[in-house]
Design a protein around this motif. Structure first.
Motif, PDB file in Angstrom:
ATOM      1  N   GLY A   1      11.923  -2.575  -3.670  1.00  0.00           N
ATOM      2  CA  GLY A   1      11.923  -1.615  -2.574  1.00  0.00           C
ATOM      3  C   GLY A   1      10.946  -0.478  -2.842  1.00  0.00           C
ATOM      4  N   ILE A   2      10.469   0.153  -1.758  1.00  0.00           N
ATOM      5  CA  ILE A   2       9.468   1.218  -1.885  1.00  0.00           C
ATOM      6  C   ILE A   2      10.018   2.425  -2.635  1.00  0.00           C
ATOM      7  N   LEU A   3      11.312   2.726  -2.452  1.00  0.00           N
ATOM      8  CA  LEU A   3      11.909   3.873  -3.148  1.00  0.00           C
ATOM      9  C   LEU A   3      11.792   3.736  -4.662  1.00  0.00           C
ATOM     10  N   HIS A   4      11.688   2.513  -5.138  1.00  0.00           N
ATOM     11  CA  HIS A   4      11.556   2.278  -6.582  1.00  0.00           C
ATOM     12  C   HIS A   4      10.282   2.909  -7.124  1.00  0.00           C
ATOM     13  N   ALA A   5       9.285   3.098  -6.275  1.00  0.00           N
ATOM     14  CA  ALA A   5       8.020   3.702  -6.719  1.00  0.00           C
ATOM     15  C   ALA A   5       8.228   5.116  -7.265  1.00  0.00           C
ATOM     16  N   LEU A   6       9.291   5.778  -6.861  1.00  0.00           N
ATOM     17  CA  LEU A   6       9.542   7.150  -7.303  1.00  0.00           C
ATOM     18  C   LEU A   6      10.108   7.202  -8.708  1.00  0.00           C
ATOM     19  N   SER A   7      10.565   6.068  -9.219  1.00  0.00           N
ATOM     20  CA  SER A   7      11.164   6.084 -10.562  1.00  0.00           C
ATOM     21  C   SER A   7      10.111   5.900 -11.650  1.00  0.00           C
TER      22      SER A   7
ATOM     23  N   LEU B   1       0.832  -1.214   0.000  1.00  0.00           N
ATOM     24  CA  LEU B   1       0.000   0.000   0.000  1.00  0.00           C
ATOM     25  C   LEU B   1       0.861   1.255   0.000  1.00  0.00           C
ATOM     26  N   ALA B   2       1.968   1.218   0.749  1.00  0.00           N
ATOM     27  CA  ALA B   2       2.889   2.359   0.768  1.00  0.00           C
ATOM     28  C   ALA B   2       3.503   2.572  -0.614  1.00  0.00           C
ATOM     29  N   TYR B   3       3.862   1.476  -1.277  1.00  0.00           N
ATOM     30  CA  TYR B   3       4.421   1.566  -2.635  1.00  0.00           C
ATOM     31  C   TYR B   3       3.393   2.191  -3.578  1.00  0.00           C
ATOM     32  N   LEU B   4       2.165   1.694  -3.506  1.00  0.00           N
ATOM     33  CA  LEU B   4       1.109   2.210  -4.381  1.00  0.00           C
ATOM     34  C   LEU B   4       0.875   3.696  -4.146  1.00  0.00           C
ATOM     35  N   ALA B   5       0.795   4.101  -2.884  1.00  0.00           N
ATOM     36  CA  ALA B   5       0.589   5.516  -2.558  1.00  0.00           C
ATOM     37  C   ALA B   5       1.753   6.357  -3.059  1.00  0.00           C
ATOM     38  N   ALA B   6       2.984   5.868  -2.866  1.00  0.00           N
ATOM     39  CA  ALA B   6       4.166   6.602  -3.334  1.00  0.00           C
ATOM     40  C   ALA B   6       4.170   6.710  -4.852  1.00  0.00           C
ATOM     41  N   PHE B   7       3.785   5.632  -5.520  1.00  0.00           N
ATOM     42  CA  PHE B   7       3.721   5.622  -6.988  1.00  0.00           C
ATOM     43  C   PHE B   7       2.738   6.686  -7.483  1.00  0.00           C
ATOM     44  N   LEU B   8       1.563   6.744  -6.857  1.00  0.00           N
ATOM     45  CA  LEU B   8       0.530   7.684  -7.284  1.00  0.00           C
ATOM     46  C   LEU B   8       0.874   9.125  -6.920  1.00  0.00           C
TER      47      LEU B   8
END
Length: 201
Positions: free
Chosen positions: A195-201, A116-123
């Motif tokens: 990793g969650i940081l990957h959502a920013l790419s 969920l954190a990844y999805l939120a970060a992605f959006l």
């Protein structure tokens, strides 16, 4: 830079196909022309990137709401659209193999909070300032807030769905918002293992 880096075109093509389909749906073309263009652009979208499959799912509701189809033809329209979608997706996925070293696709089931954190970060990442961890800290709440706002808009449309004018005005925007959410839901299980940081790419 994004346009010149050729690989990025595959990520821009599906949303370009979707927004073109939405524009065409609101145009003065005949319903059959709109349908034909929708099918062709959905095929292009599918073979551009995996999330291009979403075009099939999102364009049909727009066409059904915006165009004045005769009621007896609607079931045949839906069946034909679904058959073309399945054929297109089947050809796209034929012979697919997961790349070596790719994280498990079940990572999100084992770590739902991280998912969920990844999805939120992605959006939220397109609107988040900063870099690295600071950007991630901003992206997650932005993603949550925008998701809530989108859900409220969808609930509002659902509650007033009998209002034909409102339905026609909102459905195109809902399709574009659903594309972003759908893309996030497709990317998250596939990339969470990086990793969650990957959502920013």
């Amino acid at each position: 830079e994004t346009w010149l880096f050729g690989i990025q075109v595959v990520y821009l093509a599906p949303i370009a196909c979707l927004t073109t389909c939405v524009s065409v749906a609101y145009s003065d073309l005949s319903p059959n022309a709109k349908l034909t263009i929708g099918v062709l652009l959905s095929i292009v979208s599918t073979f551009s990137s995996a999330n291009g499959i979403l075009c099939w799912l999102l364009v049909l509701p727009v066409l059904l709401v915006v165009c004045d189809w005769r009621k007896p033809s609607v079931p045949f329209l839906i069946a034909g659209w679904a058959a073309l979608c399945l054929l297109s997706v089947s050809i796209y996925l034929y012979g697919y193999r997961t790349p070596e070293g790719h994280p498990s696709l079940t990572e999100s089931l084992n770590h739902p909070v991280r998912a969920l954190a990844y999805l939120a970060a992605f959006l939220g990442s397109p609107l988040a300032p900063g870099d690295g961890v600071r950007r991630l800290a901003a992206a997650i709440p932005i993603g949550v807030i925008t998701s809530i706002l989108f859900s409220v808009a969808c609930a509002y449309l659902s509650a007033r769905f009998s209002d034909r004018s409102l339905r026609k005005r909102m459905i195109g925007f809902v399709a574009i918002g659903a594309y972003s959410l759908g893309t996030g839901l497709m990317v998250m299980p596939a990339r969470l293992g990086f990793g969650i940081l990957h959502a920013l790419s």
